[in-house]
Enzyme design. Structure first.
Site, mmCIF file in Angstrom:
data_model
loop_
_atom_site.group_PDB
_atom_site.id
_atom_site.type_symbol
_atom_site.label_atom_id
_atom_site.label_comp_id
_atom_site.label_asym_id
_atom_site.label_seq_id
_atom_site.Cartn_x
_atom_site.Cartn_y
_atom_site.Cartn_z
ATOM 1 N N GLU A 1 65.706 21.382 -20.551
ATOM 2 C CA GLU A 1 66.815 21.165 -19.538
ATOM 3 C C GLU A 1 66.209 20.777 -18.328
ATOM 4 O O GLU A 1 66.627 19.915 -17.662
ATOM 5 C CB GLU A 1 67.986 22.141 -19.579
ATOM 6 C CG GLU A 1 69.177 21.707 -18.721
ATOM 7 C CD GLU A 1 70.011 20.497 -19.136
ATOM 8 O OE1 GLU A 1 70.721 19.991 -18.643
ATOM 9 O OE2 GLU A 1 69.647 20.096 -20.285
ATOM 10 N N ASP B 1 62.956 20.105 -17.629
ATOM 11 C CA ASP B 1 62.159 19.035 -17.756
ATOM 12 C C ASP B 1 63.116 17.735 -17.680
ATOM 13 O O ASP B 1 62.802 16.673 -17.087
ATOM 14 C CB ASP B 1 61.436 19.186 -18.870
ATOM 15 C CG ASP B 1 60.209 20.083 -19.151
ATOM 16 O OD1 ASP B 1 59.968 20.433 -17.934
ATOM 17 O OD2 ASP B 1 59.686 20.604 -19.946
ATOM 18 N N LYS C 1 48.739 46.924 -1.898
ATOM 19 C CA LYS C 1 47.756 46.046 -1.273
ATOM 20 C C LYS C 1 47.107 45.077 -2.669
ATOM 21 O O LYS C 1 46.362 45.670 -3.401
ATOM 22 C CB LYS C 1 46.550 46.702 -0.685
ATOM 23 C CG LYS C 1 45.553 45.879 0.084
ATOM 24 C CD LYS C 1 44.752 46.451 1.010
ATOM 25 C CE LYS C 1 43.995 45.834 2.018
ATOM 26 N NZ LYS C 1 42.962 44.536 1.234
ATOM 27 N N LYS D 1 53.025 50.354 6.410
ATOM 28 C CA LYS D 1 53.580 49.348 7.886
ATOM 29 C C LYS D 1 54.842 50.418 8.585
ATOM 30 O O LYS D 1 55.734 50.846 7.881
ATOM 31 C CB LYS D 1 53.940 48.160 7.696
ATOM 32 C CG LYS D 1 52.810 47.203 6.991
ATOM 33 C CD LYS D 1 53.537 45.959 6.334
ATOM 34 C CE LYS D 1 52.172 45.299 5.645
ATOM 35 N NZ LYS D 1 52.493 44.055 4.976
ATOM 36 N N CYS E 1 17.239 53.788 -37.787
ATOM 37 C CA CYS E 1 16.684 53.861 -39.359
ATOM 38 C C CYS E 1 15.532 52.923 -39.461
ATOM 39 O O CYS E 1 15.012 53.047 -40.732
ATOM 40 C CB CYS E 1 17.813 53.950 -40.135
ATOM 41 S SG CYS E 1 18.650 52.412 -40.640
HETATM 42 S S1 IVH Z 1 49.504 43.060 5.852
HETATM 43 C C1 IVH Z 1 48.121 42.203 10.110
HETATM 44 N N1 IVH Z 1 50.136 43.518 3.571
HETATM 45 O O1 IVH Z 1 44.766 42.578 2.875
HETATM 46 C C2 IVH Z 1 48.482 42.777 8.698
HETATM 47 N N2 IVH Z 1 48.151 42.738 3.876
HETATM 48 O O2 IVH Z 1 42.629 43.752 4.679
HETATM 49 C C3 IVH Z 1 48.149 41.649 7.815
HETATM 50 N N3 IVH Z 1 46.735 42.287 1.594
HETATM 51 O O3 IVH Z 1 44.321 39.694 4.782
HETATM 52 C C4 IVH Z 1 48.218 42.097 6.428
HETATM 53 N N4 IVH Z 1 48.349 43.293 0.316
HETATM 54 O O4 IVH Z 1 45.165 39.423 2.466
HETATM 55 C C5 IVH Z 1 49.436 43.215 4.098
HETATM 56 N N5 IVH Z 1 50.958 44.118 1.402
HETATM 57 C C6 IVH Z 1 49.940 43.710 2.068
HETATM 58 C C7 IVH Z 1 48.760 43.143 1.535
HETATM 59 C C8 IVH Z 1 47.869 42.527 2.535
HETATM 60 C C9 IVH Z 1 47.302 42.327 0.362
HETATM 61 C C10 IVH Z 1 45.460 41.483 2.217
HETATM 62 C C11 IVH Z 1 45.781 40.467 2.990
HETATM 63 C C12 IVH Z 1 45.161 40.754 4.382
HETATM 64 C C13 IVH Z 1 44.325 41.714 3.927
HETATM 65 C C14 IVH Z 1 43.772 42.717 4.866
#
Ligand code: IVH
Length: 675
Positions: A38, A40, A118, A292, A413
């Site tokens: 659908e 497509d 991360k 963060k 062996c």
């Molecule tokens: S925040 C100023 N959150 O890690 C803060 N980065 O080592 C910017 N990355 O360049 C990054 N997962 O490519 C943030 N949940 C996440 C992340 C993340 C992967 C990478 C990103 C960044 C690098 C920094």
């Protein structure tokens, strides 16, 4: 609803909205509500309108996700706000220091953080103006990246327009482009099938795909974007980071499902530990947790260094990949005789443990990756999986290294190492003698369908082998009760019974004996065919390729395996030892011509699925005893052999009064003594 003939512009707009909606449901919410067909159909209707009315074409149409003509180079793209990196913590102490500095700077008692995985991919910056994607760029040096807008448009989880009626004038959305593990595996399978070099890991695949001058190639790669923040915005944003992520989700972006609000160092640690525990279950690669400060008004107070903000911290997980040197490649012989090349490595820490050996699987893998002794290689260890060599770091190859090849003789062996046609694996042919195969060979030798020695289980065999009382099957026949009494949990009565069971097994049949030898590819049915066809052990041992190929169910692979086995002098010695120990069977069995077998003149029909045999095996077994197998049931059919779900042949046999055998019945019929 607008009709495309009367108002193509309105219809095109309606289709775009519908397609964007379904795209979002599919790629972001993972909850589609229409079929692919659908979808497509809607897409092709939109394509038709846009082709017929070029004035209606736009870069933000869902039809633009397939890529466009290649660039000759990437243009530079200046980020409105620099793309910074993250400070790293490898231990809890660094995390505590970070938290203390945040508390002191903000003069507060406790900090609320947002904890995120991360993601191990490639960061991307997406600039939207009035809700439309106008520029996508890689990180570059943090100030200026490469413009990859055409590529970004092909990523289905990148909204081409923001899902809001009041978009900010200008906003930079940041995230990580990854390839999910399952999609990575499938991608590499496709590459292998086309003789292309597979990617070493999902990160490399994502990087290679995103930095393509030809966006039509990017369009074919399974890229996914998770967003983790905003770099720059003309308009006010929510006061907390969690609020910003929620806003981004509303705009149509994919937010990682493992994002959580946590309190203080303890909350961060608990999140980190849980993430480690779940690492293998995630369908994307991660290399840490990111914490963060949730309150964004604190961000400017905390400030940034040139490299990284002071309101965030990356807590790294142990790396699952590392580079190290291959000292030697050694063939390792397993219990079934399969010879696996293993790389002996300069010890290196991977995923939290020291690794000094990694499997290379088989010779094709060694050649495909072109791993040589002395090479620097990337090693990976995921979860409990055996560490493996992922790829060679070619730039670090010293001059003069030579390609590796499988040795012709077994390192354990000395028997021949043979690669049987069609198999990826090499095998040691010294099955009866090779110390590496002792346990496996003995377990098979004594099993019920082979020599049927009652009371000799795996644990007992292990004790006999480990205590060096038994090396080959011959030694079993020279054991005495006294030899057994020294073993764990072995009383006089069980020792007596076991010796009696071993003695009993001396009287056997040729098919059992042939099966007991454990020749690769020779199962019970083939052993029976060999016995029937050749009549004596001597004849089987001396059979040429042509002789063997004349046996009903034997093809080149099986023939090669049989000849390879009997060619080993050690195997022949063990066989001689077994015969000298008194193993016998009814002899001589003169070769059976088809018309002399116990089933001579009998016609069988097979129907339904048999559990222990394939159709071909059952057919070969019947034929080896002189029977015939026909495909349809008639009055002249002597037996119908009915497996699982037999169907109409069964009904017909019953109505004609043809006897019906089940699998057990067939087995019984086939084990009748020769006349
Ligand atoms: S925040 C100023 N959150 O890690 C803060 N980065 O080592 C910017 N990355 O360049 C990054 N997962 O490519 C943030 N949940 C996440 C992340 C993340 C992967 C990478 C990103 C960044 C690098 C920094």
């Amino acid at each position: 609803m607008a009709d495309s003939a009367s108002d193509p512009a309105a219809r095109a707009q309606a289709l775009r909205e519908q397609l964007d909606y379904h795209n979002h449901r599919y790629y972001v919410l993972d909850d589609p509500d229409i079929s692919d067909a659908e979808y497509d159909r809607l897409l092709s209707e939109l394509e038709q309108i846009e082709t017929a009315h070029p004035a209606l074409q736009t870069a933000w149409s869902p039809t633009q996700r397939v890529g466009t003509k290649p660039l000759s180079e990437f243009a530079p793209a200046q980020h409105l706000e620099p793309m910074r990196s993250l400070a790293n913590a490898f231990d809890p102490a660094t995390l505590s220091d970070f938290d203390r500095r945040v508390r002191e700077t903000l003069d507060i008692k406790a900090v609320e953080y947002v904890a995120e995985p991360k993601l191990d991919g490639l960061s991307i910056n997406l600039r939207y103006e009035h809700g439309r994607l106008v520029c996508a760029a890689t990180r570059g040096d943090g100030e200026v990246g490469e413009e990859i807008t055409a590529n970004a448009r092909t990523i289905r989880s990148v909204p081409l327009t923001l899902r809001t009626d009041i978009p900010p004038q200008q906003v930079e959305v940041r995230g990580e482009v990854v390839i999910r593990r399952a999609e990575f595996d499938a991608l590499n399978q496709r590459r292998l099938a086309r003789d292309e070099k597979p990617f070493a890991n999902p990160r490399n695949a994502a990087a290679g795909s995103l930095r393509q001058l030809d966006s039509r190639i990017t369009a074919k790669r399974p890229l996914t974007l998770f967003v983790f923040g905003v770099g720059y915005s003309t308009d006010a944003l929510p006061a907390t980071h969690a609020g910003v992520l929620e806003q981004l989700g509303d705009w149509g972006f994919l937010i990682n499902e493992r994002v959580e609000r946590v309190d203080g160092v303890q909350g961060c640690m608990a999140y980190h530990d849980a993430l480690i525990a779940r690492r293998d279950a995630l369908d994307y690669e991660i290399d840490g947790a990111v914490y963060k400060v949730n309150d964004r008004s604190a961000w400017s107070t905390l400030g940034s260094t040139a490299r990284a903000p002071r309101w965030a911290l990356a807590h790294k997980l142990p790396a699952r990949e590392a580079t190290t040197q291959v000292q030697k490649i050694v063939p390792s012989v397993g219990r079934t005789g399969v010879v696996t090349p293993v790389a002996n490595l300069e010890p290196v820490e991977v995923g939290g443990v020291s690794v000094s050996r990694a499997t290379l699987h088989n010779i094709d893998e060694v050649h495909r990756k072109d791993v040589r002794e002395g090479d620097t290689v990337m090693v990976r260890r995921a979860g409990d999986v055996i560490p493996e060599v992922v790829s060679v770091v070619e730039s670090q190859r010293p001059a003069g290294l030579t390609p590796w090849s499988m040795p012709a003789q077994c390192p354990v062996c000395g028997a021949d190492v043979v690669r049987v046609d069609d198999e990826a694996a090499h095998r040691c042919m010294g099955g009866l003698y090779c110390p590496a195969q002792r346990m496996g060979a003995l377990i098979h030798f004594v099993s019920r369908q082979a020599m049927d020695i009652d009371g000799l289980g795996d644990k007992l065999i292990a004790q006999l082998v480990d205590s060096e009382r038994v090396a080959t099957a011959v030694d079993l026949y020279h054991l005495s009760e006294v030899d057994l009494l020294g073993l764990e949990r072995m009383g006089e009565k069980s020792a007596h019974n076991l010796i009696a069971a071993i003695a009993d097994s001396r009287q056997t049949t040729l098919p059992r004996f042939l099966y007991a030898l454990g020749i690769a590819q020779v199962g019970e049915v083939t052993a029976r065919s060999l016995a029937m066809h050749f009549g004596s052990l001597q004849a089987v041992m001396e059979a040429s390729d042509d002789d063997l190929l004349a046996v009903p169910d034997i093809g080149p692979v099986v023939s090669e395996s049989i000849q390879g086995f009997f060619a080993q002098s050690h195997n022949r010695e063990v066989i001689a030892g077994l015969l000298a120990a008194g193993i016998t069977w009814p002899q001589p069995q003169s070769p059976k011509k088809a018309d002399q077998g116990v089933l001579a003149g009998k016609t069988f029909v097979l129907t339904g699925a048999l559990s222990e045999w394939t159709r071909d095996e059952a057919k070969a077994a019947i034929e080896s005893l002189g029977g015939k197998v026909s495909s349809s049931v008639s009055k002249r059919t002597d037996y119908l052999v009915a497996g699982e779900d037999p169907g109409s042949k069964h009904d017909r046999a019953v109505s004609l009064g043809v006897p019906v055998l089940d699998e057990a019945g067939l087995r019984e019929l086939l084990s009748q003594p020769a006349p």
